[in-house]
Enzyme design. Structure first.
Site, mmCIF file in Angstrom:
data_model
loop_
_atom_site.group_PDB
_atom_site.id
_atom_site.type_symbol
_atom_site.label_atom_id
_atom_site.label_comp_id
_atom_site.label_asym_id
_atom_site.label_seq_id
_atom_site.Cartn_x
_atom_site.Cartn_y
_atom_site.Cartn_z
ATOM 1 N N GLU A 1 20.596 -48.202 -19.891
ATOM 2 C CA GLU A 1 20.543 -47.234 -20.981
ATOM 3 C C GLU A 1 19.532 -46.111 -20.764
ATOM 4 O OE1 GLU A 1 22.270 -46.894 -24.035
ATOM 5 O OE2 GLU A 1 23.670 -48.194 -22.982
ATOM 6 N N SER B 1 43.143 -88.644 -61.945
ATOM 7 C CA SER B 1 42.667 -90.015 -62.144
ATOM 8 C C SER B 1 41.274 -90.246 -61.590
ATOM 9 C CB SER B 1 43.636 -90.999 -61.485
ATOM 10 O OG SER B 1 44.896 -90.947 -62.126
#
Length: 775
Positions: free
Chosen positions: A210, A476
């Site tokens: 870079e 249930s």
């Protein structure tokens, strides 16, 4: 005149005019430039004009021995009348010589008819000189213009005394009970590392690809900028950037991503300020901890965890090159998106590192060939549900987060992985046949600590946390609270209740099989999940008592007090109903489920530590033993037989809501309680997926792995109650373990009206949660 002048045969300029000796002077036109004397049309020194004496006009004879007859003034060779009348001249023949030579050359050319021309520079040379001159001029004016723009931009910005580097967004590191990383949350996705904590080849890789002159430039790289301009002009497009790492940091810290001249000038000024304010190491460290690297990760540590599942401290050379390669285009070169393209880019980074001398060619080749383990399923893992939940809870524990913190959770990573595997594998094998698309699982220890939590089938597809936020009818699975209320009012496991059609204020509940067993014990009724018996019990003890009992043990959702509450028609979350089962597993103590154990800063300062033991005793120990007798029978002779564990006693309850929209299994061993829900997000019916079938399978698979290292212990309270004689009854159906309709069914019976008890429990029966949530 000196001798050399006489031997060279030169014609010297005539120092005077016919008008008189008073005009004797030398002008600039007679110097080395060889320009003609002003006011004359042609050269007066030409031989064909002869020589006129200044006084009498008589022609002078040529000097003896010369083939080009010349007349020379005698400037020092002897006395003359000029010397009698004129002062010494202010120059000598050395000054006159250049003009004389030029004149002599001109006369020689005239004699030859056409003399040789003075050499001229080539066209290319003249063009190059022009270009250089023009370039320098334009460069000077360009520098003046840029300087003016920078000065104007600086004048429009706040004074430098007010410039401050914004604080890096804090990272929240979420770990399990043993300190193992679960996830990072926050804007960065990773922790802030010091430069010395990173492997040296990570910052070197970034500089090599870079900003190769980062360590030597002053924030702006004129060489790199010029190279970028030339490259982009040649390509006819922007293919190379000229920004330095310092400029990129300035943009990330202070500026919006606008493509304007003003923003670019502000970037330059801020880069210069950063270079003046901070050292190179500080700038590089800030950059590496803040730069965006794709997939929602900021900073090299966030990227390392996102793509490789580990800290940036542990990155290899090849992995560092992959991360450095992301800077050009994070979304394009992300290894999770295109691994081959990411590795190709990494090879360019390694080559750049070798060119800069950071590594050798051999090291670059070896790193390029070394395999890198890419974490492709990072965003799909179920642990992200835990991390999201922690972030939702965090503001309630810490008012503000100024720096990186560590949140220690109660999660056991091994249990978490087992839960995710059990749910995914079961749905992959049976989900399509049962038309089940989603599920959730929650596991709590005896103190209410969440040990595992899965909020859905695939986090990448859906981030909705069903374990915490989905409210569904438990069916249930709610019946144990009905039976608990009955037992607390004096009912016993062998109490006889008639399974028959009933009517409660016009509501006529029916069994799953539409069959009725007649007189049965409470134990059999719970094991077979008989709806009529549960509805009768709720009516007898009172729906309000059932609701208050459920709240006392841990249900926090809004509950109605209609008779249908007995069949689980009130909606609850998987987390709360699992917490409500924990008192059956721990001896009757209520718990408040929690996942955060402690919070501390990265420096070790403790910000929070959990204290307290839940809600205290909510069920009497003997009642706990009674409930465990009945709920244990559900697994060994009832609807939950698929959940039976081979190495230890367990208990639980199945649950299926109306039209098979929800399937549940809630079960526990001594020390661990787990709830599982399966269904569809749009609440569409499943293909008869019941709590005793596919859901019990998920529970069994998880509990088998989760309890592998746990000590085997009996269910609490069983030693306080007499042994239970189990009546297995009729065979168990695969659907929900309900009684199969016999070949010779008895004639239908008319429903029996059952009165509803209106009074609620006494104050002594109310627990802490009951008083908190009302009744």
């Amino acid at each position: 005149m000196r001798g050399r002048d006489r031997t060279e045969g030169r014609i010297e300029p005539r120092l005077g005019r016919d008008t008189g000796d008073g005009d004797l002077r030398v002008t600039l036109d007679d110097r080395a430039t060889g320009a003609p004397v002003r006011g004359r049309d042609r050269d007066p020194l030409s031989p064909r004009h002869g020589r006129q004496d200044g006084r009498d006009g008589a022609p002078s004879s040529p000097r003896h021995g010369r083939h080009d007859a010349r007349a020379e003034p005698r400037l020092g060779a002897g006395p003359s009348r000029w010397q009698d009348d004129e002062p010494d001249l202010p120059f000598d023949d050395e000054e006159i010589a250049p003009v004389a030579k030029a004149k002599r050359g001109k006369r020689a050319d005239d004699k030859a008819g056409r003399g040789r021309r003075k050499p001229r520079r080539s066209l290319t040379g003249r063009m190059m000189r022009g270009l250089v001159s023009t370039g320098l001029t334009l460069g000077l004016w360009g520098a003046i213009g840029v300087g003016g723009l920078l000065a104007y931009t600086a004048a429009t910005m706040p004074p430098t005394s007010e410039w401050t580097v914004p604080k890096r967004p804090p990272n929240v590191e979420i770990v399990d009970a043993n300190g193992q990383l679960i996830a990072n949350r926050g804007d960065t996705g990773g922790e802030a590392l010091r430069l010395e904590q990173m492997p040296p080849y990570l910052p070197e890789a970034v500089m090599a690809i870079e900003d190769r002159r980062f360590l030597t430039h002053f924030g702006i790289d004129p060489i790199g900028l010029a190279r970028a301009v030339v490259t982009n002009v040649a390509a006819g497009n922007v293919v190379q950037g000229g920004s330095t790492l310092t400029q990129q940091l300035a943009k990330n810290l202070f500026l919006e991503p606008d493509r304007t001249l003003e923003r670019k000038l502000q970037e330059v000024l801020l880069a210069l300020w950063l270079e003046w304010k901070f050292s190179k190491d500080e700038i590089l460290e800030m950059y590496l901890n803040r730069v965006y690297l794709g997939a929602g990760s900021y900073g090299v540590d966030g990227a390392a965890r996102r793509y490789f599942g580990k800290s940036a401290r542990e990155l290899t050379l090849g992995e560092s090159a992959i991360i450095a390669g992301l800077l050009k285009a994070p979304s394009r070169y992300a290894p999770t998106r295109d691994p081959d393209l990411a590795r190709e880019r990494a090879r360019l980074v390694l080559a750049a590192m070798a060119e800069e001398g950071y590594i050798s060619r051999a090291e670059a080749k070896k790193a390029a060939e070394a395999p890198s383990r890419i974490v492709m399923a990072h965003n799909a893992r179920a642990e992200n549900y835990v991390a999201d939940w922690v972030m939702e809870l965090l503001p309630g524990y810490v008012a503000s987060v100024a720096g990186d913190i560590v949140v220690e959770t109660t999660i056991d990573v091994d249990m978490q992985k087992a839960a995710e595997t059990a749910l995914r594998e079961t749905l992959a094998a049976e989900g399509k046949s049962h038309n089940v698309s989603q599920g959730a699982l929650v596991a709590l220890d005896n103190g209410g600590a969440v040990k595992a939590l899965v909020g859905g089938r695939d986090y990448a597809e859906s981030q909705f946390n069903r374990a915490v936020a989905a409210r569904r009818q438990p069916g249930s699975a709610f019946k144990p609270f009905v039976f608990l209320a009955a037992v607390e009012q004096g009912y016993t496991p062998d109490h006889i209740v008639v399974d028959e059609p009933i009517s409660i204020k016009g509501w006529q509940p029916k069994n799953y099989s539409r069959d009725y067993m007649g007189p049965v014990t409470l134990t059999t009724a719970l094991a077979k999940s008989l709806n009529t018996v549960a509805a009768r019990l709720a009516a007898e003890v009172g729906p309000a008592t059932v609701a208050q009992t459920a709240r006392r043990v841990g249900i926090v959702s809004r509950l109605h007090d209609s008779p249908s509450i007995a069949l689980g028609t009130a909606e609850v979350t998987p987390l709360e109903i699992t917490a409500a089962y924990v008192p059956f597993a721990n001896g009757g103590y209520g718990v408040i489920p929690y996942v955060i154990e402690s919070i501390r800063t990265k420096d070790g300062e403790e910000l929070f530590r959990r204290q307290g033991d839940g809600t205290g005793q909510v069920i009497e120990p003997r009642v706990v033993g009674t409930m465990n007798q009945m709920l244990q029978t559900v697994l060994y002779a009832g609807t939950g037989q698929k959940a039976v564990l081979k190495d230890r006693p367990a208990a639980g309850k199945t649950g299926t809501s109306q039209d098979f929209r929800d399937a549940w299994f809630l079960g526990y061993v001594n020390g661990l309680t787990t709830g599982v829900w399966l269904g569809n997000d749009d609440n569409s019916p499943t293909k008869k997926a019941t709590g005793g079938s596919v859901t019990a399978t998920v529970w069994n698979r998880f509990m088998t792995k989760a309890t592998a290292g746990m000590a085997v212990g009996p269910l609490p309270g069983l030693d306080l109650v007499p042994p239970l004689v189990v009546d297995p009854g009729t065979p168990i159906a695969n659907a929900d373990g309900l009684p199969v309709v016999p070949d010779t069914a008895p004639p239908p019976m008319p429903p029996v009206d059952v009165g509803v008890r209106a009074d609620g429990p006494t104050d002594v029966e109310r627990g802490l949660l009951e008083r908190l949530f009302g009744g």
